[in-house]
Enzyme design. Structure first.
Site, PDB file in Angstrom:
ATOM      1  N   SER A   1     -28.384  28.053 -22.104  1.00  0.00           N
ATOM      2  CA  SER A   1     -27.586  29.273 -21.922  1.00  0.00           C
ATOM      3  C   SER A   1     -27.520  29.702 -20.458  1.00  0.00           C
ATOM      4  O   SER A   1     -28.387  29.358 -19.646  1.00  0.00           O
ATOM      5  CB  SER A   1     -28.196  30.423 -22.733  1.00  0.00           C
ATOM      6  OG  SER A   1     -28.366  30.033 -24.069  1.00  0.00           O
TER       7      SER A   1
HETATM    8  N1  SAM Z   1     -32.790  27.964 -25.735  1.00  0.00           N
HETATM    9  C1  SAM Z   1     -32.177  26.738 -25.309  1.00  0.00           C
HETATM   10  C2  SAM Z   1     -32.442  26.425 -23.857  1.00  0.00           C
HETATM   11  O1  SAM Z   1     -33.024  27.246 -23.150  1.00  0.00           O
HETATM   12  O2  SAM Z   1     -32.057  25.310 -23.468  1.00  0.00           O
HETATM   13  C3  SAM Z   1     -30.710  26.712 -25.565  1.00  0.00           C
HETATM   14  C4  SAM Z   1     -30.418  26.393 -26.933  1.00  0.00           C
HETATM   15  S1  SAM Z   1     -28.812  25.874 -27.353  1.00  0.00           S
HETATM   16  C5  SAM Z   1     -27.761  27.184 -26.861  1.00  0.00           C
HETATM   17  C6  SAM Z   1     -28.989  26.056 -29.112  1.00  0.00           C
HETATM   18  C7  SAM Z   1     -29.956  25.092 -29.733  1.00  0.00           C
HETATM   19  O3  SAM Z   1     -30.125  25.441 -31.102  1.00  0.00           O
HETATM   20  C8  SAM Z   1     -29.478  23.639 -29.715  1.00  0.00           C
HETATM   21  O4  SAM Z   1     -30.426  22.837 -29.110  1.00  0.00           O
HETATM   22  C9  SAM Z   1     -29.327  23.300 -31.200  1.00  0.00           C
HETATM   23  O5  SAM Z   1     -29.609  21.949 -31.515  1.00  0.00           O
HETATM   24  C10 SAM Z   1     -30.323  24.255 -31.818  1.00  0.00           C
HETATM   25  N2  SAM Z   1     -30.130  24.542 -33.245  1.00  0.00           N
HETATM   26  C11 SAM Z   1     -28.991  24.724 -33.933  1.00  0.00           C
HETATM   27  N3  SAM Z   1     -29.262  24.961 -35.235  1.00  0.00           N
HETATM   28  C12 SAM Z   1     -30.621  24.940 -35.362  1.00  0.00           C
HETATM   29  C13 SAM Z   1     -31.533  25.127 -36.441  1.00  0.00           C
HETATM   30  N4  SAM Z   1     -31.123  25.402 -37.698  1.00  0.00           N
HETATM   31  N5  SAM Z   1     -32.847  25.029 -36.211  1.00  0.00           N
HETATM   32  C14 SAM Z   1     -33.312  24.763 -34.962  1.00  0.00           C
HETATM   33  N6  SAM Z   1     -32.510  24.562 -33.899  1.00  0.00           N
HETATM   34  C15 SAM Z   1     -31.182  24.662 -34.092  1.00  0.00           C
END
Ligand code: SAM
Length: 219
Positions: free
Chosen positions: A64
């Protein structure tokens, strides 16, 4: 000692785009200054890393925009005694920021390759107060509950009931809620059996995919 080019860009970025937009919690600002974002986006130029935007991290996912990380973290009011659940480890950047503020961070990611990489980078930074899990974070991590703060870093169609249930009394949860393209950042605060909810403004996140999120196959 002279500041590195990265630390200098980081300081300027925080001043203009984060403090300049109203994030003022000193512990949050210090944590952002202490976490080298460039480690979480290998191969990117420092100008890209310290731009005011999200960055690709592989597997179709993003880290993000720094302001969004700062805003969500400030809303969680994390203290040194707090246990935090993060859903969506991604690159591990926000995990690292939370780990500098909390007693312990439990982080869940559905894509194994991202967890492996995040774990390596946080290990390099010697952040040892983090537990990792690969799986569907929409159901939380019940074995480690309750949590004083929960940070969901992907966009959900609604607040997943298991996450609310895993909040400690007085706990805070931030989550983007909306459709697959656009969401509103929602803050939930637990007060006994009551959950107070506030919508705080628009945002755009990748979809939260899972049992209590969006169906897979359409990301
Ligand atoms: N916080 C992260 C960073 O600092 O890099 C950014 C995260 S990114 C915007 C969203 C993440 O949520 C992705 O890596 C995606 O694979 C994960 N995601 C989506 N659905 C999910 C779920 N049900 N459980 C765990 N992770 C999930």
């Amino acid at each position: 000692m002279q500041e590195s080019a990265a630390a200098h860009l980081r300081r300027e970025h925080i001043e203009v785009f984060i403090r300049g937009r109203g994030v003022c919690d000193k512990r949050v600002l210090r944590a952002l200054q202490d976490v080298p974002r460039e480690l979480f986006a290998p191969g990117m130029s420092l100008n890209d890393v310290y731009g005011d935007h999200p960055l690709p991290i592989g597997c179709g996912q993003t880290v993000s925009q720094p302001y969004m990380v700062a805003w969500m973290t400030e809303l969680l009011r994390v203290s040194e005694e707090d246990r935090v659940l993060e859903i969506g480890t991604g690159s591990g950047y926000q995990t690292a920021v939370l780990a500098r503020l909390a007693k312990e961070v439990c982080t869940v990611e559905r894509l194994p390759a991202l967890t492996v990489r995040a774990q390596a980078v946080l290990g390099e930074l010697n952040l040892v107060n983090v537990r990792y899990r690969v799986g569907d974070g929409t159901v939380g991590w019940a074995e480690q509950a309750p949590y004083n703060a929960i940070c969901v870093t992907a966009g959900a169609p609604r607040v997943p009931p298991p996450l609310q249930a895993q909040l400690a009394d007085g706990g805070r949860l931030v989550i983007p809620v909306g459709d697959r393209m656009l969401q509103s950042l929602v803050l939930v605060e637990r007060c006994g059996s009551r959950y107070n909810m506030r919508e705080l403004g628009g945002c755009r996140f990748v979809p939260l995919v899972g049992a209590e999120g969006w169906p897979s196959g359409q990301t």
